[in-house]
Design a protein around this motif. Sequence first.
Motif, PDB file in Angstrom:
ATOM      1  N   PRO A 188      -0.791   1.460  10.088  1.00  0.00           N
ATOM      2  CA  PRO A 188      -0.935   0.540  11.210  1.00  0.00           C
ATOM      3  C   PRO A 188      -1.626   1.652  11.967  1.00  0.00           C
ATOM      4  N   ALA A 189      -2.284   2.143  12.102  1.00  0.00           N
ATOM      5  CA  ALA A 189      -3.589   3.340  12.847  1.00  0.00           C
ATOM      6  C   ALA A 189      -4.726   2.876  12.846  1.00  0.00           C
ATOM      7  N   LEU A 190      -4.511   2.333  11.428  1.00  0.00           N
ATOM      8  CA  LEU A 190      -6.074   1.191  11.010  1.00  0.00           C
ATOM      9  C   LEU A 190      -6.630  -0.088  11.791  1.00  0.00           C
ATOM     10  N   GLU A 191      -5.048  -0.402  11.375  1.00  0.00           N
ATOM     11  CA  GLU A 191      -4.609  -2.439  11.755  1.00  0.00           C
ATOM     12  C   GLU A 191      -5.355  -2.380  13.309  1.00  0.00           C
ATOM     13  N   LYS A 192      -6.018  -1.248  14.430  1.00  0.00           N
ATOM     14  CA  LYS A 192      -6.413  -1.317  15.252  1.00  0.00           C
ATOM     15  C   LYS A 192      -8.262  -1.916  15.261  1.00  0.00           C
ATOM     16  N   GLU A 193      -8.621  -0.998  14.241  1.00  0.00           N
ATOM     17  CA  GLU A 193      -9.795  -0.944  13.964  1.00  0.00           C
ATOM     18  C   GLU A 193     -10.143  -2.447  12.428  1.00  0.00           C
ATOM     19  N   ALA A 194      -9.143  -3.380  12.099  1.00  0.00           N
ATOM     20  CA  ALA A 194      -9.523  -3.661  11.149  1.00  0.00           C
ATOM     21  C   ALA A 194      -8.126  -4.871  10.598  1.00  0.00           C
ATOM     22  N   SER A 195      -7.954  -6.685  10.449  1.00  0.00           N
ATOM     23  CA  SER A 195      -6.953  -7.003  10.562  1.00  0.00           C
ATOM     24  C   SER A 195      -6.408  -7.122   9.476  1.00  0.00           C
ATOM     25  N   TYR A 196      -4.967  -6.947   8.973  1.00  0.00           N
ATOM     26  CA  TYR A 196      -4.612  -7.165   8.208  1.00  0.00           C
ATOM     27  C   TYR A 196      -4.052  -8.189   7.343  1.00  0.00           C
ATOM     28  N   VAL A 197      -4.511  -8.907   6.533  1.00  0.00           N
ATOM     29  CA  VAL A 197      -4.429  -9.974   5.496  1.00  0.00           C
ATOM     30  C   VAL A 197      -3.607  -9.855   4.042  1.00  0.00           C
ATOM     31  N   SER A 198      -3.731 -11.017   4.374  1.00  0.00           N
ATOM     32  CA  SER A 198      -2.592 -11.473   2.291  1.00  0.00           C
ATOM     33  C   SER A 198      -3.467 -11.644   1.512  1.00  0.00           C
ATOM     34  N   ILE A 199      -3.036 -11.165   0.116  1.00  0.00           N
ATOM     35  CA  ILE A 199      -4.533 -10.361  -0.462  1.00  0.00           C
ATOM     36  C   ILE A 199      -5.401 -11.628  -1.044  1.00  0.00           C
ATOM     37  N   ASP A 200      -4.602 -12.768  -0.805  1.00  0.00           N
ATOM     38  CA  ASP A 200      -5.165 -14.267  -1.326  1.00  0.00           C
ATOM     39  C   ASP A 200      -6.481 -14.769  -0.108  1.00  0.00           C
ATOM     40  N   GLU A 201      -5.959 -14.441   1.262  1.00  0.00           N
ATOM     41  CA  GLU A 201      -7.059 -14.703   2.199  1.00  0.00           C
ATOM     42  C   GLU A 201      -7.819 -13.821   1.984  1.00  0.00           C
ATOM     43  N   ALA A 202      -7.659 -12.221   2.001  1.00  0.00           N
ATOM     44  CA  ALA A 202      -8.296 -11.806   0.976  1.00  0.00           C
ATOM     45  C   ALA A 202      -9.945 -11.755   0.455  1.00  0.00           C
ATOM     46  N   VAL A 203      -9.317 -12.542  -0.496  1.00  0.00           N
ATOM     47  CA  VAL A 203     -10.036 -13.186  -1.640  1.00  0.00           C
ATOM     48  C   VAL A 203     -10.821 -14.177  -1.812  1.00  0.00           C
ATOM     49  N   GLU A 204     -10.066 -15.260  -0.491  1.00  0.00           N
ATOM     50  CA  GLU A 204     -10.994 -16.199   0.047  1.00  0.00           C
ATOM     51  C   GLU A 204     -11.936 -15.893   0.807  1.00  0.00           C
ATOM     52  N   THR A 205     -12.037 -15.372   1.352  1.00  0.00           N
ATOM     53  CA  THR A 205     -13.063 -15.244   2.787  1.00  0.00           C
ATOM     54  C   THR A 205     -14.227 -14.121   2.937  1.00  0.00           C
ATOM     55  N   ALA A 206     -13.511 -12.090   1.565  1.00  0.00           N
ATOM     56  CA  ALA A 206     -14.372 -11.737   1.504  1.00  0.00           C
ATOM     57  C   ALA A 206     -15.806 -11.771   0.661  1.00  0.00           C
ATOM     58  N   ASP A 207     -16.769 -11.108   1.453  1.00  0.00           N
ATOM     59  CA  ASP A 207     -17.949 -10.540   0.290  1.00  0.00           C
ATOM     60  C   ASP A 207     -17.736 -10.210  -0.148  1.00  0.00           C
ATOM     61  N   VAL A 208     -16.935  -8.717   0.407  1.00  0.00           N
ATOM     62  CA  VAL A 208     -17.050  -7.773  -0.575  1.00  0.00           C
ATOM     63  C   VAL A 208     -15.712  -7.433  -0.652  1.00  0.00           C
ATOM     64  N   MET A 209     -15.059  -7.316  -2.318  1.00  0.00           N
ATOM     65  CA  MET A 209     -13.525  -6.835  -2.784  1.00  0.00           C
ATOM     66  C   MET A 209     -13.347  -5.782  -3.242  1.00  0.00           C
ATOM     67  N   MET A 210     -12.951  -5.078  -2.470  1.00  0.00           N
ATOM     68  CA  MET A 210     -13.435  -3.301  -2.503  1.00  0.00           C
ATOM     69  C   MET A 210     -11.948  -3.399  -2.857  1.00  0.00           C
ATOM     70  N   MET A 211     -10.870  -2.910  -3.968  1.00  0.00           N
ATOM     71  CA  MET A 211      -9.722  -2.624  -4.946  1.00  0.00           C
ATOM     72  C   MET A 211      -9.858  -0.906  -4.727  1.00  0.00           C
ATOM     73  N   LEU A 212      -8.858  -0.902  -4.024  1.00  0.00           N
ATOM     74  CA  LEU A 212      -8.073   0.372  -4.032  1.00  0.00           C
ATOM     75  C   LEU A 212      -7.190   1.210  -4.829  1.00  0.00           C
ATOM     76  N   ARG A 213      -6.808   2.654  -5.618  1.00  0.00           N
ATOM     77  CA  ARG A 213      -6.066   3.297  -6.528  1.00  0.00           C
ATOM     78  C   ARG A 213      -4.649   3.084  -5.658  1.00  0.00           C
ATOM     79  N   VAL A 214      -3.961   2.647  -6.471  1.00  0.00           N
ATOM     80  CA  VAL A 214      -2.657   3.702  -6.447  1.00  0.00           C
ATOM     81  C   VAL A 214      -2.783   4.772  -6.448  1.00  0.00           C
ATOM     82  N   GLN A 215      -2.250   6.018  -5.150  1.00  0.00           N
ATOM     83  CA  GLN A 215      -2.330   7.454  -5.289  1.00  0.00           C
ATOM     84  C   GLN A 215      -1.034   7.625  -5.394  1.00  0.00           C
TER      85      GLN A 215
END
Length: 294
Positions: A188-215
């Motif tokens: 939540p602290a990061l969501e002041k700086e960036a919108s939280y969206v569904s993965i499908d919105e991310a897929v359809e709108t992003a220029d760069v899709m950066m996938m993250l490892r489940v840590q």
Amino acid sequence: MGDITEIKQLTKGEVEGLLEAAERWRKVGQGREFAGRTVANLFFEPSTRTHFSFMAAQQRLGLHILNLNQGHSSTTKGETLYDTLQTLAALGVEVAVIRMKEEGVLRTMREQGVGPTLISGGEGTSSHPTQALLDLLTIKQHFGEVKGLKVAMVGDVAHSRVVHSNLSLLKKMGATVLLSGPEAMRAPALEKEASYVSIDEAVETADVMMMLRVQLERHQQALPLSVETYHQRYGLTLERGERLQSHSIIMHPGPVNRGVEIADYWVEHERTKILAQVQNGLWMRMAVMERALS
Ligand code: CP
């Protein structure tokens, strides 16, 4: 002056200087200006890319390299990081690259004015400044300009030190950042700086899709869903990748969990920059070492 323990230490001008220096190292490959000076790498958490690319960068600069073997170091006998670094300084070490599990230790060391110049190789879940710099270099190489791009970081946002540093740096350079992933892995602290969206919105709108490892090593509890369910709901599946915009690129800081956050097919695909990121890590870390030694 050459310390980099957090990405926010760097001004936009300093970041641009590092991007230029990394491109210069990419062209010339190696240099002798700093040959014979001594540096050390202290990795208190596992690493392949960061540790080896710092070592490869240091070798190309002709440096003498000391590597601390965590299991055999005197930290296992209770020696503090402060005393370890003072010991290295007494041995002539001018720059120490450090990866730590604990948060904020490097800043404390910097404020205490401990011996060597300090470079973070990744700290806790909060900071991985040289990864952010090499990711920025990779994006700039592909698009020419970072300002105005939309970068989506998708997956285990809460536990990713890459997200924290990338968000700060990408915003500084004028990009828009989107975050996406499971509810339980939001930060939540990061969501002041960036919108939280569904993965499908991310897929359809992003220029760069950066996938993250489940840590998983940082989770307090086991993942409440199967690997297959995670992949289908939050991963870059074969089908989702095909819905990316035609100009979009795929990135991943590594290490990759194939079939979890990203399908095998996309790991190998020509629009995926994973190995370009690794190569840029070498050039960027030469630039970072040069700055630390200058
Ligand atoms: N991206 C990254 O930090 O990878 P390593 O953990 O292998 O260094």
